[in-house]
Design an enzyme around this catalytic site. Structure first.
Site, mmCIF file in Angstrom:
data_model
loop_
_atom_site.group_PDB
_atom_site.id
_atom_site.type_symbol
_atom_site.label_atom_id
_atom_site.label_comp_id
_atom_site.label_asym_id
_atom_site.label_seq_id
_atom_site.Cartn_x
_atom_site.Cartn_y
_atom_site.Cartn_z
ATOM 1 N N GLN A 145 21.412 39.732 -87.684
ATOM 2 C CA GLN A 145 22.148 40.024 -86.291
ATOM 3 C C GLN A 145 23.434 41.011 -86.383
ATOM 4 O O GLN A 145 23.508 41.807 -85.616
ATOM 5 C CB GLN A 145 22.593 38.803 -85.662
ATOM 6 C CG GLN A 145 21.249 37.862 -85.302
ATOM 7 C CD GLN A 145 20.989 36.871 -86.283
ATOM 8 O OE1 GLN A 145 21.175 37.086 -87.225
ATOM 9 N NE2 GLN A 145 20.591 35.834 -85.781
ATOM 10 N N ASP A 148 27.615 28.321 -80.639
ATOM 11 C CA ASP A 148 26.470 27.725 -80.077
ATOM 12 C C ASP A 148 26.747 26.536 -79.427
ATOM 13 O O ASP A 148 25.984 26.098 -78.550
ATOM 14 C CB ASP A 148 25.430 27.783 -80.783
ATOM 15 C CG ASP A 148 24.809 29.361 -81.136
ATOM 16 O OD1 ASP A 148 25.533 29.869 -82.033
ATOM 17 O OD2 ASP A 148 23.721 29.476 -80.536
ATOM 18 N N ASN A 193 27.757 27.355 -85.191
ATOM 19 C CA ASN A 193 27.639 28.647 -85.050
ATOM 20 C C ASN A 193 26.633 29.266 -86.087
ATOM 21 O O ASN A 193 26.356 28.357 -86.945
ATOM 22 C CB ASN A 193 28.854 29.605 -84.988
ATOM 23 C CG ASN A 193 28.707 31.042 -84.586
ATOM 24 O OD1 ASN A 193 27.938 31.067 -83.566
ATOM 25 N ND2 ASN A 193 29.298 31.786 -85.100
ATOM 26 N N GLY A 252 21.223 34.545 -79.003
ATOM 27 C CA GLY A 252 22.701 34.484 -78.358
ATOM 28 C C GLY A 252 22.831 33.441 -77.544
ATOM 29 O O GLY A 252 22.041 33.426 -76.564
HETATM 30 O O1 MRU Z 1 20.341 32.690 -83.760
HETATM 31 P P1 MRU Z 1 21.197 33.430 -82.829
HETATM 32 O O2 MRU Z 1 21.184 34.901 -83.159
HETATM 33 O O3 MRU Z 1 20.948 32.979 -81.471
HETATM 34 O O4 MRU Z 1 22.618 33.113 -83.222
HETATM 35 C C1 MRU Z 1 23.681 33.405 -82.292
HETATM 36 C C2 MRU Z 1 24.895 33.067 -82.766
HETATM 37 O O5 MRU Z 1 25.049 32.252 -83.638
HETATM 38 C C3 MRU Z 1 26.176 33.369 -81.907
HETATM 39 O O6 MRU Z 1 27.209 33.353 -82.723
HETATM 40 C C4 MRU Z 1 26.462 32.299 -80.887
HETATM 41 O O7 MRU Z 1 25.214 32.139 -80.020
HETATM 42 C C5 MRU Z 1 27.493 33.093 -79.864
HETATM 43 S S1 MRU Z 1 26.961 34.419 -79.083
HETATM 44 C C6 MRU Z 1 27.736 34.927 -77.736
#
Ligand code: MRU
Length: 353
Positions: free
Chosen positions: A203, A244, A254, A49
């Site tokens: 997730q 992201d 994202n 995240g």
């Molecule tokens: O690969 P991840 O689990 O780190 O990806 C996370 C996401 O895409 C979330 O939507 C993003 O980081 C926003 S978290 C507040």
């Protein structure tokens, strides 16, 4: 209470993380005492995240300063320690290239010590840790502010679809996309969350469902491919996801699958909202095509829960993120308020300095 679990915290001179690979089955705490430990935790997604990895990376810088202050001999020690921190930043930033919060946080810590006047190694260790604490506290405050601003966008019936995990586990606590949902629930308003499972890392199924269930927020878990079905039946009032990286023109990177949801939402006339703190804004990139997209191990696609689900030898691809063009984004919720298109000028004013 909404901050009932901790994602990233400092305890007994170590960075502690809840191991997100093990949830929801096991709540295991990982203790990191070196920058290498944190780099591994970020790469393997023990912590994940965008805001959460930014917080973890800030503490990794503090660990490097602390360990370096103990190692370095006095002559030129501060200079060498700052060089070590510069290398630590490079190592950390390379672990997950898409989430800009990572390089934003390491740059903020490094700049803090570069501005010090003739510091000792002990000063550097102290200021890096102070800055990491500040980043964590500010992130939590920003998430609560996103909740306060975004709650007005939760429709009366409260049927919200979300993707991936943009909750407390993805931040210092409280979440981004889940913040308005939490706030609505705390205010006693009806809310029901459709949670995309979010292949391949799950997730949504593992983390968002865990968080919402702990809070008593009603949810329905769906597979990613069911979103269109529920939209067409009129069961989704809005889509709310995290980010992201948000670039200068409002394009948003994202979790993979977000772009498909935005297209679907557009086709069904459903509002599509992004919730993110200003630390996710990258004003240096003009549009989404310039965002580096992380490709992860294809084994995460061909395997599920440690078991092969595709024939041996099958070629799989795993881009972990996609880019949603700003035209498909109804509004962006930040800690400073809700912004609507055109985004460029408003984002420029919010871009971290
Ligand atoms: O690969 P991840 O689990 O780190 O990806 C996370 C996401 O895409 C979330 O939507 C993003 O980081 C926003 S978290 C507040």
């Amino acid at each position: 209470m909404s901050d009932a679990f901790r994602t990233v915290w400092w305890e007994a001179n170590a960075l502690c993380l809840i191991d997100q690979r093990m949830l929801p089955a096991d709540e295991i705490v990982v203790r990191c005492t070196s920058v290498a430990d944190v780099a591994t935790a970020i790469r393997t997604m023990q912590v994940r995240g965008a805001p959460a990895i930014g917080c973890a990376a800030a503490y990794a810088m503090a660990l490097e300063a602390r360990n370096g202050a103990a190692d370095e001999a006095p002559a030129g020690a501060a200079h060498r320690l700052i060089e070590r921190l510069t290398s630590a930043k490079e190592l950390l930033d390379a672990q997950r290239p898409t989430a800009v919060n990572l390089s934003w946080a390491t740059a903020r810590v490094l700049n803090r010590v570069r501005r010090l006047n003739d510091p000792t190694p002990a000063d550097i260790a102290r200021y890096t840790l102070d800055e990491a604490h500040a980043i964590l506290e500010e992130d939590l405050a920003m998430c609560h502010a996103i909740g306060r601003h975004g709650v007005a966008l939760i429709p009366a019936r409260g049927h919200v679809l979300t993707h991936c995990n943009a909750g407390g586990l993805a931040t210092a606590g409280y979440g981004t996309a889940l913040a308005p949902i939490r706030t609505a629930h705390e205010q006693g308003r009806p809310v029901h969350v459709y949670v995309d499972e979010t292949r391949p890392f799950l997730q949504g199924a593992r983390l968002t469902a865990w968080e919402l269930q702990r809070e008593g927020i009603p949810l329905t878990l769906i597979t990613d491919s069911m979103a269109g079905y529920f939209m067409r039946r009129g069961e989704i009032d809005c889509v709310m996801v995290g980010a992201d990286r948000i670039v200068a023109n409002g394009d948003v990177a994202n979790k993979i699958g977000t772009y498909s949801l935005a297209v679907l939402a557009h086709a069904h006339g459903i509002p599509f909202y992004i919730a993110a703190p200003s630390s996710t804004i990258d004003g240096s990139l003009p549009h989404g095509d310039s965002i580096p997209i992380e490709y992860r191990d294809p084994a995460e696609v061909t395997m599920l829960a440690g078991r092969r689900i595709a024939p041996e030898g099958v070629v799989a691809a795993h881009p972990a993120f996609d880019v949603t063009p700003s035209e498909l984004v109804t509004a962006i919720i930040t800690e400073r308020g809700v912004i609507y298109p055109p985004y460029a000028d408003q984002l420029r004013r919010m871009t971290p300095g």
